[in-house]
Design a protein around this motif. Sequence first.
Motif, PDB file in Angstrom:
ATOM      1  N   ARG A  10     -74.473  74.941 -29.575  1.00  0.00           N
ATOM      2  CA  ARG A  10     -73.384  75.555 -30.319  1.00  0.00           C
ATOM      3  C   ARG A  10     -72.591  76.515 -29.430  1.00  0.00           C
ATOM      4  NH1 ARG A  10     -73.649  80.550 -32.602  1.00  0.00           N
ATOM      5  NH2 ARG A  10     -72.253  81.012 -34.341  1.00  0.00           N
ATOM      6  N   MET A  11     -73.288  77.418 -28.713  1.00  0.00           N
ATOM      7  CA  MET A  11     -72.589  78.370 -27.857  1.00  0.00           C
ATOM      8  C   MET A  11     -71.894  77.645 -26.711  1.00  0.00           C
ATOM      9  SD  MET A  11     -71.467  81.297 -27.286  1.00  0.00           S
ATOM     10  CE  MET A  11     -72.155  82.712 -28.091  1.00  0.00           C
ATOM     11  N   GLY A  12     -72.551  76.568 -26.201  1.00  0.00           N
ATOM     12  CA  GLY A  12     -71.945  75.792 -25.119  1.00  0.00           C
ATOM     13  C   GLY A  12     -70.617  75.188 -25.537  1.00  0.00           C
ATOM     14  N   ARG A  13     -70.583  74.660 -26.744  1.00  0.00           N
ATOM     15  CA  ARG A  13     -69.310  74.102 -27.217  1.00  0.00           C
ATOM     16  C   ARG A  13     -68.264  75.198 -27.326  1.00  0.00           C
ATOM     17  NH1 ARG A  13     -72.885  70.723 -30.136  1.00  0.00           N
ATOM     18  NH2 ARG A  13     -73.164  72.346 -31.689  1.00  0.00           N
ATOM     19  N   ALA A  14     -68.695  76.383 -27.775  1.00  0.00           N
ATOM     20  CA  ALA A  14     -67.752  77.503 -27.876  1.00  0.00           C
ATOM     21  C   ALA A  14     -67.203  77.858 -26.501  1.00  0.00           C
ATOM     22  CB  ALA A  14     -68.440  78.709 -28.509  1.00  0.00           C
ATOM     23  N   ILE A  15     -68.095  77.869 -25.490  1.00  0.00           N
ATOM     24  CA  ILE A  15     -67.660  78.198 -24.129  1.00  0.00           C
ATOM     25  C   ILE A  15     -66.695  77.135 -23.614  1.00  0.00           C
ATOM     26  CG2 ILE A  15     -68.459  78.406 -21.746  1.00  0.00           C
ATOM     27  CD1 ILE A  15     -71.060  79.622 -22.908  1.00  0.00           C
ATOM     28  N   ARG A  16     -67.026  75.861 -23.891  1.00  0.00           N
ATOM     29  CA  ARG A  16     -66.147  74.793 -23.405  1.00  0.00           C
ATOM     30  C   ARG A  16     -64.803  74.828 -24.119  1.00  0.00           C
ATOM     31  NH1 ARG A  16     -70.323  70.049 -24.176  1.00  0.00           N
ATOM     32  NH2 ARG A  16     -68.853  68.679 -23.144  1.00  0.00           N
ATOM     33  N   ALA A  17     -64.812  75.320 -25.364  1.00  0.00           N
ATOM     34  CA  ALA A  17     -63.554  75.389 -26.102  1.00  0.00           C
ATOM     35  C   ALA A  17     -62.637  76.471 -25.555  1.00  0.00           C
ATOM     36  CB  ALA A  17     -63.830  75.650 -27.578  1.00  0.00           C
ATOM     37  N   LEU A  18     -63.167  77.395 -24.743  1.00  0.00           N
ATOM     38  CA  LEU A  18     -62.339  78.474 -24.200  1.00  0.00           C
ATOM     39  C   LEU A  18     -61.179  77.921 -23.396  1.00  0.00           C
ATOM     40  CD1 LEU A  18     -65.033  80.999 -22.948  1.00  0.00           C
ATOM     41  CD2 LEU A  18     -63.542  81.235 -24.921  1.00  0.00           C
ATOM     42  N   ARG A  19     -61.400  76.779 -22.748  1.00  0.00           N
ATOM     43  CA  ARG A  19     -60.340  76.244 -21.895  1.00  0.00           C
ATOM     44  C   ARG A  19     -59.158  75.739 -22.693  1.00  0.00           C
ATOM     45  NH1 ARG A  19     -62.521  72.429 -17.403  1.00  0.00           N
ATOM     46  NH2 ARG A  19     -60.307  72.323 -17.053  1.00  0.00           N
ATOM     47  N   GLY A  20     -59.388  75.432 -23.957  1.00  0.00           N
ATOM     48  CA  GLY A  20     -58.275  74.983 -24.790  1.00  0.00           C
ATOM     49  C   GLY A  20     -57.455  76.149 -25.322  1.00  0.00           C
ATOM     50  N   GLY A  21     -57.664  77.353 -24.806  1.00  0.00           N
ATOM     51  CA  GLY A  21     -56.959  78.518 -25.320  1.00  0.00           C
ATOM     52  C   GLY A  21     -57.786  79.156 -26.414  1.00  0.00           C
ATOM     53  N   SER A  22     -57.534  80.445 -26.653  1.00  0.00           N
ATOM     54  CA  SER A  22     -58.437  81.146 -27.555  1.00  0.00           C
ATOM     55  C   SER A  22     -58.100  80.948 -29.029  1.00  0.00           C
ATOM     56  CB  SER A  22     -58.441  82.637 -27.208  1.00  0.00           C
ATOM     57  OG  SER A  22     -57.125  83.127 -27.244  1.00  0.00           O
ATOM     58  N   ILE A  23     -56.847  80.590 -29.350  1.00  0.00           N
ATOM     59  CA  ILE A  23     -56.465  80.548 -30.767  1.00  0.00           C
ATOM     60  C   ILE A  23     -57.271  79.497 -31.519  1.00  0.00           C
ATOM     61  CG2 ILE A  23     -54.610  79.950 -32.361  1.00  0.00           C
ATOM     62  CD1 ILE A  23     -52.709  81.462 -30.690  1.00  0.00           C
ATOM     63  N   ALA A  24     -57.391  78.300 -30.938  1.00  0.00           N
ATOM     64  CA  ALA A  24     -58.111  77.233 -31.639  1.00  0.00           C
ATOM     65  C   ALA A  24     -59.562  77.637 -31.865  1.00  0.00           C
ATOM     66  CB  ALA A  24     -58.029  75.940 -30.844  1.00  0.00           C
ATOM     67  N   ALA A  25     -60.200  78.161 -30.816  1.00  0.00           N
ATOM     68  CA  ALA A  25     -61.607  78.534 -30.940  1.00  0.00           C
ATOM     69  C   ALA A  25     -61.782  79.640 -31.983  1.00  0.00           C
ATOM     70  CB  ALA A  25     -62.147  78.976 -29.584  1.00  0.00           C
ATOM     71  N   GLU A  26     -60.907  80.641 -31.935  1.00  0.00           N
ATOM     72  CA  GLU A  26     -61.015  81.747 -32.898  1.00  0.00           C
ATOM     73  C   GLU A  26     -60.823  81.241 -34.324  1.00  0.00           C
ATOM     74  OE1 GLU A  26     -61.262  85.307 -32.676  1.00  0.00           O
ATOM     75  OE2 GLU A  26     -61.772  85.283 -30.563  1.00  0.00           O
ATOM     76  N   SER A  27     -59.979  80.233 -34.490  1.00  0.00           N
ATOM     77  CA  SER A  27     -59.714  79.718 -35.830  1.00  0.00           C
ATOM     78  C   SER A  27     -60.923  79.045 -36.456  1.00  0.00           C
ATOM     79  CB  SER A  27     -58.561  78.724 -35.802  1.00  0.00           C
ATOM     80  OG  SER A  27     -57.412  79.353 -35.354  1.00  0.00           O
ATOM     81  N   PHE A  28     -61.920  78.756 -35.647  1.00  0.00           N
ATOM     82  CA  PHE A  28     -63.145  78.198 -36.209  1.00  0.00           C
ATOM     83  C   PHE A  28     -64.294  79.182 -36.103  1.00  0.00           C
ATOM     84  CE2 PHE A  28     -60.408  74.675 -35.676  1.00  0.00           C
ATOM     85  CZ  PHE A  28     -60.536  74.088 -36.921  1.00  0.00           C
ATOM     86  N   GLY A  29     -63.938  80.434 -35.927  1.00  0.00           N
ATOM     87  CA  GLY A  29     -64.944  81.472 -36.013  1.00  0.00           C
ATOM     88  C   GLY A  29     -65.610  81.802 -34.698  1.00  0.00           C
ATOM     89  N   VAL A  30     -65.151  81.194 -33.600  1.00  0.00           N
ATOM     90  CA  VAL A  30     -65.766  81.509 -32.316  1.00  0.00           C
ATOM     91  C   VAL A  30     -65.299  82.893 -31.876  1.00  0.00           C
ATOM     92  CG1 VAL A  30     -65.919  80.879 -29.882  1.00  0.00           C
ATOM     93  CG2 VAL A  30     -65.878  79.098 -31.635  1.00  0.00           C
TER      94      VAL A  30
END
Lengths: 592, 348
Positions: free
Chosen positions: A182-202
């Motif tokens: 779960r955390m790994g996916r969150a870390i990998r999502a960082l490269r897509g910019g922070s807005i998308a990740a934050e929108s799913f609670g990361v």
Amino acid sequence: MAQRLQGMWSRIIAIAAVAAFPLLPGVPEFWVTLGGYIGLSSLVAIGLVLLTGVGGMTSFGQAAFVGFGAYTTAVLTTQWGMSPWLTLPFALLSTGLMALLIGVVTAKLSGHYLPLGTIAWGISFFYLFGNIEQLGRYDGISGVPPFSIGPYSLINSRAVFYPIWTAVLIAVVLSENLLDSRMGRAIRALRGGSIAAESFGVDTARAKLVVFTFAALLAGVSGWLYAHVQRSVSPSPFGINAGIEYLLMAVLGGSGYVLGGVLGATIVTVLKDQLQNLLPKLIGTGGNFESIVFGILMVAVLQLARQGLWPFILQLLPQAAPKAIDAAAPVLTHREVPSRGTPLLVIDKARKQFGGLVAVNDVSFTVNGGDIVGVIGPNGAGKSTLFNLLTGVLPATSGQIYFRGERIDGLPARGIAGRGIARTFQHVKLVPSMTVLENVAIGAHLRIRPGVLASMLRLDRDEEKRILAEAARQLQRVGLGEHMHKPAGSLALGQQRVAEIARALCLDPALLLLDEPAAGLRFNEKQQLAELLSRLRAEGMTLLLVEHDMDFVMRLTDHLVVLVFGSKIAEGTPAEISANPQVLEAYLGGVE
Amino acid sequence: MNSTIALFLAQDGIINGAIYALVGVTLVLVFAVTRIIFVPQGELIAWAALTVAALEAGAVPGTAYLLVVLGAAAAALELAREWRELTARYLLAMLATDLALPIGLLLAVIQLAPLKLGFTFNVIATLALLVPMGSLIYRIAFQPLAEATVLVLLIAAIGVHFALVGLGLVFFGAEGVRTTPLLSGTFPLGPLVVKWQSVSVLVVTLLVLGGLYVFFERTMMGKALRATAVNRLGARLVGVPVRATGRIAFTLAATIGAVSGILIGSLTTIYYDSGFLIGLKGFVGAILAGLGSYPLTALAAVFVGLLESYSAFFASAFKEVIVFSIIIPVLLWRSLTSGTHHDEDEEV
């Protein structure tokens, strides 16, 4: 299964080959020594891979963390008489604390400020190491004891090879486990910019701090080993040039792949040794001429193969097996769905001003449970701004927004996600290199929360199964089941939009917000999308969509809100709206 | 510390700060136009100082050979990458600027250097050797990466820095140099003894900054560069050749670098690798000012110079630590004030 076995076998063979290397007859001592240095560098490079290639940040200052590990153990063993093995926790502690401290200040920084910061502290720590009396100033600390087992000292390079490579093995396993969680996916999502990740609670700041600290800890372990292999420490291997060489290893090997770090460390270490022999002979005097080759190599890799060299090796290896989905895994808990017809989202005089421009002008309307509500309006009507207010991307200037009776304006995107509002993006924000399944699984980030340590130690498998099963279920629900193991970037635009809907559904939302879902779709893609959204409504989902395709919304929605120049000019059923003269004027221009 | 020492340190700090201001402003300029954080600017400065020193000694400077190497590399790489698209006219131009010009300069310098023609010749020769390098470095390293992210460009810039430092060692050797100042002697100003050299550094710095202002505000080319800085795609759509703007920005950087190098050579001893720290200090100034405004960058750079000068007096061993650590509070402040709206949205 066969693929999985094959994958396991290639790993066992690789480990056996590394373990056998120093024992082979005829392998010169020097090669084994070099092998040890490759292992030490690999540890640092693996950390940089996670930071740079996976997390989208980078550091030129990793060598300073190596220094923390090395100096900590050097001081504790020479001045306090501790056993080298026992200092590991202290080396980790000092490096980890330093990383947390620096990370809290710099890891949150976006873009280029973090690497710039790392250059600054990379240089600062070099001079600091070199000017502190207790650390022996520029001479450093000598007489650091070697590792020992009972009466045997691990002095020669064959003996010390094994602790080093055991550490590398552990680092590889922990890193791959972390990425596959779960955390790994969150870390990998960082490269897509922070807005998308934050929108799913990361919590993106926390995800950055986790990967930053982990990378630093790996560097600290490398330093701890280094001190007892070299048996002395001095500032020069921990300066900015060493930091740049570590980064070269990560970039050259393949900054997106854990084993790429090992590959890069191998190439750079061997090359450096060869060049230090060769170049001074060619040029006629001594000096660090290898930096010319390294610099050119760094630029060339970025120009020609930005993913590094590991992908070329990956092609030769057996394909990784697709993730197994355990359909029998216990279902994640569900949120209670709001009953049909009750007010779910109440927007009361929401207003957004940018300086003198009123983008959203005291707009009020209500979304009832079980409805599809559309917000339409010509370009520049304030639809996207309104959407950003609802999703917490922008703060409202005034007015209130209530969701299930609770005031949500002013909450950050993460807080809004936590209350059961999921969204999609007008410009698709999936991580192209992750599979569709992994992308969708990010949606479940808040529903179940295995810890970082548990993930690294593989204690999260039950939770992980439930997350993946849920993601697979949502993909099947939207009709993308057969594509779940493909990289998200390989899907067509229409499918990517649908995958975003699956990701949003994975959050188990009470309200689904869609930002121009039909934009850029072809005719039959639009039809399929409309069918999907109707089906979701039939299943009890409430949807709010911003759209300017009139046909699309007229056929689909129960209720329409029309915005023009930031103000609501009409509201009603599609039939009422299509007969409204004001709306016709706004869309078609006035009758002269 | 008495007031005489304080004033002396202030003079020292302002003079160094002026050089850092030139560096900082260049970094802001290059970053705005190309999104490249041009760390190797320091190397150009060191090379300029080393070139002047060689010419003063009547020797052929390493930069004369380096220019030939860079020119040949740029031409060869561009041929290899784009031979299909190159027109005959472009090829001729390449032949002239990448091969004929560097070789011509080398031959001229070999002839003229032993004659020790004096200060003016040294300055002109240094400019002639250094200025073309900017565009060559851009074409070799950065042009193929024009669409890459800031992070990739920064890593590439560090790679270029690494290569240039090594080349500097090959072509100049490890010896340090110090050049004769343009103006020597001192004059009293109240309680302070002012060096004419300080005045000359300040005047030249102000002239360069003023020249930049005129260039960006008054000329078409300057406006095109500013347009590119604001929006690359938009600039391209209205006909600004984005590639050319990169080359122009780097040519400007090399020009300012050459001037800075000529100035700093007489202030302190310069080695082949001195550029990195000089460049980074300018860069600390640029970061303090947020990597945006030119006047603020210049002011912040002077502050860095003063800080360095006073910390050299009070805690000389920790001079560099102090100078580089002031970035941290600034970064902290930025991390507290910038929210999450800063969506880079970038793929490395």
